[in-house]
Design a protein around this motif. Structure first.
Motif, PDB file in Angstrom:
ATOM      1  N   GLU A  11       0.791  -1.075  -0.012  1.00 22.65           N
ATOM      2  CA  GLU A  11      -0.115   0.028   0.102  1.00 22.65           C
ATOM      3  C   GLU A  11       0.866   1.111   0.006  1.00 22.65           C
ATOM      4  OE1 GLU A  11      -3.463   0.264   2.678  1.00 22.65           O
ATOM      5  OE2 GLU A  11      -3.673  -2.172   2.533  1.00 22.65           O
ATOM      6  N   THR A  12       1.742   1.193  -0.698  1.00 23.65           N
ATOM      7  CA  THR A  12       2.580   2.460  -0.942  1.00 23.65           C
ATOM      8  C   THR A  12       2.389   2.971  -2.350  1.00 23.65           C
ATOM      9  OG1 THR A  12       4.499   1.349  -2.078  1.00 23.65           O
ATOM     10  CG2 THR A  12       4.800   1.589   0.267  1.00 23.65           C
ATOM     11  N   GLN A  13       2.464   4.407  -2.482  1.00 22.23           N
ATOM     12  CA  GLN A  13       2.048   4.822  -3.750  1.00 22.23           C
ATOM     13  C   GLN A  13       3.110   4.619  -4.735  1.00 22.23           C
ATOM     14  OE1 GLN A  13       0.147   5.930  -1.230  1.00 22.23           O
ATOM     15  NE2 GLN A  13      -1.405   5.507  -2.798  1.00 22.23           N
ATOM     16  N   PRO A  40      -8.949   2.780  -4.210  1.00 23.96           N
ATOM     17  CA  PRO A  40      -9.662   3.936  -3.690  1.00 23.96           C
ATOM     18  C   PRO A  40      -8.838   4.941  -3.018  1.00 23.96           C
ATOM     19  CG  PRO A  40     -10.833   2.019  -3.246  1.00 23.96           C
ATOM     20  CD  PRO A  40      -9.662   1.464  -3.955  1.00 23.96           C
ATOM     21  N   GLU A  41      -7.644   4.353  -2.773  1.00 26.01           N
ATOM     22  CA  GLU A  41      -6.557   5.473  -2.168  1.00 26.01           C
ATOM     23  C   GLU A  41      -5.722   6.163  -2.877  1.00 26.01           C
ATOM     24  OE1 GLU A  41      -6.695   2.227  -1.526  1.00 26.01           O
ATOM     25  OE2 GLU A  41      -7.992   1.976   0.280  1.00 26.01           O
ATOM     26  N   GLY A  42      -5.838   5.921  -4.516  1.00 26.37           N
ATOM     27  CA  GLY A  42      -5.168   6.532  -5.173  1.00 26.37           C
ATOM     28  C   GLY A  42      -4.299   5.777  -6.002  1.00 26.37           C
ATOM     29  N   ARG A  43      -3.525   6.372  -6.911  1.00 34.25           N
ATOM     30  CA  ARG A  43      -2.637   5.528  -7.874  1.00 34.25           C
ATOM     31  C   ARG A  43      -1.593   4.985  -7.613  1.00 34.25           C
ATOM     32  NH1 ARG A  43      -3.708   5.980 -13.770  1.00 34.25           N
ATOM     33  NH2 ARG A  43      -1.745   5.208 -14.846  1.00 34.25           N
ATOM     34  N   GLN A  44      -1.397   3.745  -7.627  1.00 31.49           N
ATOM     35  CA  GLN A  44      -0.149   2.881  -7.385  1.00 31.49           C
ATOM     36  C   GLN A  44       0.528   2.925  -8.499  1.00 31.49           C
ATOM     37  OE1 GLN A  44      -2.184  -0.015  -4.867  1.00 31.49           O
ATOM     38  NE2 GLN A  44      -0.427   0.255  -3.610  1.00 31.49           N
ATOM     39  N   CYS A  45       2.053   2.831  -8.447  1.00 31.03           N
ATOM     40  CA  CYS A  45       2.630   2.477  -9.535  1.00 31.03           C
ATOM     41  C   CYS A  45       4.190   1.714  -9.342  1.00 31.03           C
ATOM     42  CB  CYS A  45       3.154   4.048 -10.235  1.00 31.03           C
ATOM     43  SG  CYS A  45       4.381   3.569 -11.724  1.00 31.03           S
ATOM     44  N   ILE A  46       4.305   0.738  -9.864  1.00 30.23           N
ATOM     45  CA  ILE A  46       5.607  -0.088  -9.686  1.00 30.23           C
ATOM     46  C   ILE A  46       6.418   0.046 -10.971  1.00 30.23           C
ATOM     47  CG2 ILE A  46       6.694  -2.257  -9.331  1.00 30.23           C
ATOM     48  CD1 ILE A  46       3.867  -3.212  -8.404  1.00 30.23           C
ATOM     49  N   ASP A  49      -1.685  10.569  -2.545  1.00 28.52           N
ATOM     50  CA  ASP A  49      -2.579  10.021  -3.290  1.00 28.52           C
ATOM     51  C   ASP A  49      -2.394   9.296  -4.677  1.00 28.52           C
ATOM     52  OD1 ASP A  49      -4.647  11.246  -1.519  1.00 28.52           O
ATOM     53  OD2 ASP A  49      -4.411  13.140  -2.542  1.00 28.52           O
ATOM     54  N   GLY A  50      -0.909   9.579  -4.805  1.00 29.70           N
ATOM     55  CA  GLY A  50      -0.638   8.537  -6.212  1.00 29.70           C
ATOM     56  C   GLY A  50       0.715   9.098  -6.462  1.00 29.70           C
ATOM     57  N   ALA A  51       1.029   8.385  -7.771  1.00 24.50           N
ATOM     58  CA  ALA A  51       2.484   8.518  -8.133  1.00 24.50           C
ATOM     59  C   ALA A  51       2.646   8.232  -9.543  1.00 24.50           C
ATOM     60  CB  ALA A  51       3.459   7.319  -7.405  1.00 24.50           C
ATOM     61  N   ALA A  52       3.617   8.837 -10.324  1.00 27.97           N
ATOM     62  CA  ALA A  52       3.799   8.822 -11.593  1.00 27.97           C
ATOM     63  C   ALA A  52       5.177   9.051 -11.920  1.00 27.97           C
ATOM     64  CB  ALA A  52       2.826   9.798 -12.516  1.00 27.97           C
ATOM     65  N   CYS A  53       5.610   8.234 -13.175  1.00 32.16           N
ATOM     66  CA  CYS A  53       7.182   8.381 -13.273  1.00 32.16           C
ATOM     67  C   CYS A  53       7.439   8.505 -14.748  1.00 32.16           C
ATOM     68  CB  CYS A  53       8.038   7.131 -12.702  1.00 32.16           C
ATOM     69  SG  CYS A  53       7.358   5.688 -13.451  1.00 32.16           S
TER      70      CYS A  53
END
Length: 427
Positions: free
Chosen positions: A219-221, A239-245, A272-276
């Protein structure tokens, strides 16, 4: 937070020029982008380095330059590349901002004043006050220790099961951090099931450490990974946001045949989210030219012209039979590729395989063995059998004298005309 994610720098004697050029350019870009922190997710070195080696000095100088701009976290990578203890020296650099070396399973907080604060156990029960970001660190797992505990056969499955339990155990602290508006990040070094290697090979097997579901369960972003040298990512909306690996991939191109761009990742992480985004580095250009048989110099000249080999690293491969191995003109190939920065010639030699004659060892007479060999190889045996009989019945001196005199006789030929004498000479 804006975070620069570097991975698989592989500083070493053979890789120094490529690694240092690419990492230096990446640091320049990260500083220009105003990153607030930097993560190096394992394999900063290609092998154990001595302190006096040029690769050690260059890597320390580059990490120091990065740490003069922002706090840096370095994760323990593969033990064969980074023997335990290799990274300890980087925590002593004394730059404007601290360098934290994560060598155990733990959580680390980046504080508002730029300090790193680590958990005393494997995680924080409560998020420390003044935290700007919470990082969950899972360095390379020592599978030998697991194998010693559960047995070699059960070790691969046991590693995956325990990592799944571990990452789910981090979820509670990450939820608490998110509720307080603190970005959450996981940093690890290993193989995700279903990922693709830099050579285009899917990584499918029972000994890979992670699945995407297991990584998302922390449950990390953001999940910042190292080990695979090809950039790739997986995302999901919850629901908690956008997750990205994402894998950053290697900083440079260290081998022939690697697919995709090389670079580092520029992350934007919020509660609330992450993007790269992949930011390319000036990695060397590699070209593969392959021949199924002997290299065709004209075809090689055309390939060199179409690809533009100036400044590139070129590998020429061919496959020839053993009897043709000396027919390949390596000097001519090197002359055609004179404009390349580096040329590697790889010839594969196909050995001559001679099949045994089944059952030949069970035959009693040499004549029968010759007949059996002739049947299998499609050879007319009459002449060979005549010579064999002459060797058995006549002395060597007699045979030599007859051959030299040109009047040799066999039990099949009577002394006569020149044609018969020529036939004997031929035999």
């Amino acid at each position: 937070m804006r975070i620069a994610h570097f991975s698989d720098l592989h500083y070493g004697a053979a890789t120094l020029e490529e690694a240092d050029r690419c990492f230096g350019a990446a640091i320049d870009r990260a500083i220009a982008e105003g990153v607030e922190a930097a993560v190096i997710s394992g394999d900063a070195t290609d092998h154990g380095l001595d302190l006096h080696e040029p690769a050690t000095r260059r890597l320390c100088a580059q990490v120091r330059r990065l740490a003069d701009h922002c706090p840096v976290l370095m994760l323990q990578g593969t033990f064969s590349h980074e023997p335990p203890g290799t990274l300890a020296v980087f925590g002593l650099l004394g730059a404007r901002h601290p360098v934290y070396v994560a060598e155990r399973i733990e959580q680390v907080v980046l504080m508002e004043d730029g300090r790193w604060l680590s958990s005393t156990g494997w995680r924080f029960d409560l998020v420390p006050a003044g935290a700007r970001a919470l990082l969950t660190c899972v360095p390379t797992i020592n599978k030998a220790v697991v194998a010693a505990t559960v047995g070699a056969v059960e070790a691969p499955q046991a590693v995956g099961e325990h990592l799944a339990l571990l990452l789910r155990g981090f979820a509670l602290t990450n939820r608490r951090a998110r509720a307080r508006g603190v970005p959450t990040i996981a940093v690890s070094h290993g193989t995700v099931f279903g990922s693709v290697s830099e050579h285009g090979v899917p990584m499918a097997g029972f000994d890979h450490e992670f699945s995407t579901g297991v990584l998302f369960s922390a449950e990390t972003q953001a999940v910042m990974l190292g080990h695979i040298h090809r950039h790739q990512r997986w995302e999901q909306e919850v629901p908690e946001g956008r997750q990205c690996i994402a894998y950053a991939g290697s900083i440079g191109r260290f081998h022939f045949g690697e697919h995709g761009d090389k670079g580092f990742l520029l992350w934007e992480v919020t509660p609330d989210g992450a993007a790269c985004e992949l930011v390319p580095t000036p990695a060397r250009r590699t070209i593969d030219i392959v021949f199924e048989g002997r290299p065709d110099l004209e075809a090689l000249r055309e390939a060199a012209a179409s690809h533009g080999i100036d400044g590139a690293h070129v590998r020429v491969r061919w496959t020839v039979a053993d009897e043709d191995r000396h027919a390949v003109d390596r000097a001519a190939i090197a002359r055609l590729l004179a404009g390349a920065a580096h040329t590697k010639l790889e010839g594969r030699i196909v050995p001559i395989v001679r099949a045994r004659a089944p059952g030949i060892s069970q035959l009693t007479s040499l004549a029968d063995k010759v007949q059996r060999w002739a049947d299998l190889t499609g050879v007319e045996p009459t002449c060979v059998l005549d010579c064999l009989e002459a060797l058995v019945e006549r002395a060597p001196a007699e045979i030599a004298e007859q051959l030299l005199s040109g009047s040799a006789e066999t039990h099949e030929l009577e002394p006569g005309g020149p044609g018969q004498q020529d036939e004997v000479r031929g035999r």
